[in-house]
Design a protein around this motif. Structure first.
Motif, PDB file in Angstrom:
ATOM      1  N   PHE A 133      -8.566 -59.592  37.070  1.00  0.00           N
ATOM      2  CA  PHE A 133      -9.307 -58.339  37.098  1.00  0.00           C
ATOM      3  C   PHE A 133      -9.437 -57.794  35.679  1.00  0.00           C
ATOM      4  O   PHE A 133      -8.524 -57.926  34.874  1.00  0.00           O
ATOM      5  CB  PHE A 133      -8.592 -57.286  37.957  1.00  0.00           C
ATOM      6  N   GLU A 134     -10.551 -57.173  35.390  1.00  0.00           N
ATOM      7  CA  GLU A 134     -10.694 -56.444  34.142  1.00  0.00           C
ATOM      8  C   GLU A 134     -10.155 -55.035  34.387  1.00  0.00           C
ATOM      9  O   GLU A 134      -9.956 -54.620  35.529  1.00  0.00           O
ATOM     10  CB  GLU A 134     -12.157 -56.404  33.707  1.00  0.00           C
ATOM     11  N   THR A 135      -9.931 -54.312  33.297  1.00  0.00           N
ATOM     12  CA  THR A 135      -9.450 -52.942  33.432  1.00  0.00           C
ATOM     13  C   THR A 135     -10.421 -51.993  32.741  1.00  0.00           C
ATOM     14  O   THR A 135     -11.162 -52.384  31.844  1.00  0.00           O
ATOM     15  CB  THR A 135      -8.045 -52.773  32.825  1.00  0.00           C
ATOM     16  N   ARG A 136     -10.385 -50.770  33.198  1.00  0.00           N
ATOM     17  CA  ARG A 136     -11.244 -49.721  32.643  1.00  0.00           C
ATOM     18  C   ARG A 136     -10.360 -48.487  32.445  1.00  0.00           C
ATOM     19  O   ARG A 136      -9.545 -48.164  33.309  1.00  0.00           O
ATOM     20  CB  ARG A 136     -12.377 -49.461  33.650  1.00  0.00           C
ATOM     21  N   TYR A 137     -10.551 -47.824  31.328  1.00  0.00           N
ATOM     22  CA  TYR A 137      -9.724 -46.646  31.022  1.00  0.00           C
ATOM     23  C   TYR A 137     -10.265 -45.436  31.777  1.00  0.00           C
ATOM     24  O   TYR A 137     -11.348 -44.950  31.507  1.00  0.00           O
ATOM     25  CB  TYR A 137      -9.722 -46.372  29.514  1.00  0.00           C
TER      26      TYR A 137
ATOM     27  N   TYR B 262      -5.145 -47.059  32.847  1.00  0.00           N
ATOM     28  CA  TYR B 262      -6.114 -48.128  33.110  1.00  0.00           C
ATOM     29  C   TYR B 262      -6.193 -48.445  34.606  1.00  0.00           C
ATOM     30  O   TYR B 262      -5.183 -48.491  35.303  1.00  0.00           O
ATOM     31  CB  TYR B 262      -5.754 -49.395  32.339  1.00  0.00           C
ATOM     32  N   VAL B 263      -7.411 -48.678  35.047  1.00  0.00           N
ATOM     33  CA  VAL B 263      -7.681 -49.010  36.455  1.00  0.00           C
ATOM     34  C   VAL B 263      -8.201 -50.435  36.515  1.00  0.00           C
ATOM     35  O   VAL B 263      -9.091 -50.815  35.746  1.00  0.00           O
ATOM     36  CB  VAL B 263      -8.747 -48.057  37.041  1.00  0.00           C
ATOM     37  N   LYS B 264      -7.649 -51.230  37.428  1.00  0.00           N
ATOM     38  CA  LYS B 264      -8.170 -52.582  37.642  1.00  0.00           C
ATOM     39  C   LYS B 264      -9.492 -52.467  38.399  1.00  0.00           C
ATOM     40  O   LYS B 264      -9.588 -51.715  39.370  1.00  0.00           O
ATOM     41  CB  LYS B 264      -7.190 -53.414  38.460  1.00  0.00           C
ATOM     42  N   VAL B 265     -10.493 -53.221  37.933  1.00  0.00           N
ATOM     43  CA  VAL B 265     -11.801 -53.201  38.598  1.00  0.00           C
ATOM     44  C   VAL B 265     -12.069 -54.567  39.228  1.00  0.00           C
ATOM     45  O   VAL B 265     -11.535 -55.584  38.765  1.00  0.00           O
ATOM     46  CB  VAL B 265     -12.934 -52.803  37.618  1.00  0.00           C
TER      47      VAL B 265
END
Length: 135
Positions: free
Chosen positions: A75-79, A91-94
């Motif tokens: 998974f990528e992450t987004r702040y 950070y949230v896993k997308v």
């Protein structure tokens, strides 16, 4: 191979591609579905694989869904520190769903479905002509 074998092969191909389109649709519908608790995993992209089945009586092959699995790419992450699924660093896993891949898969499935439909229609037309010749 007779007409019924050809129609059966085309029908199995159409069903397989319809199942593929269903998986693609589910992936696209969930491309923004994140976890609900801190650090939890988001939606994981589904994959579909097919298998060939052989009718030993007629020698005709058809296709069936072998498995519907999950894509294991990370998974990528987004702040997003205010998100309920954010970890301690914010950070949230997308989801590992790539819209371009899904769109290309849907186009390929659509073209395969249409090719099978055309084969079925041509076979039906040939069968109708044969019956008309016998009258």
């Amino acid at each position: 191979m007779d007409f019924s074998d050809t129609i059966g092969i085309s029908a199995s191909g159409m069903q397989a591609q319809a199942d593929r389109l269903r998986v693609v649709s589910e992936n696209l519908a969930n491309q923004e579905t994140t976890g609900t608790t801190a650090g939890s995993d988001p939606y994981r992209r589904k994959t579909i694989t097919f298998k060939e089945t052989l009718n030993h009586e007629t020698g005709a092959s058809s296709v069936q869904v072998k498995t519907i699995g999950q894509d294991q790419t990370p998974f990528e992450t987004r702040y997003e520190p205010g998100h309920p699924a954010a970890d301690a660093k914010g950070y949230v896993k997308v989801p590992n769903v790539n819209m371009m891949v899904e769109v290309m898969d849907s186009h390929e499935a659509q073209h395969s479905y249409e090719a099978n439909l055309n084969t079925m229609q041509i076979t039906r037309s040939m069968l109708t002509r044969t019956i008309n010749l016998m009258k």
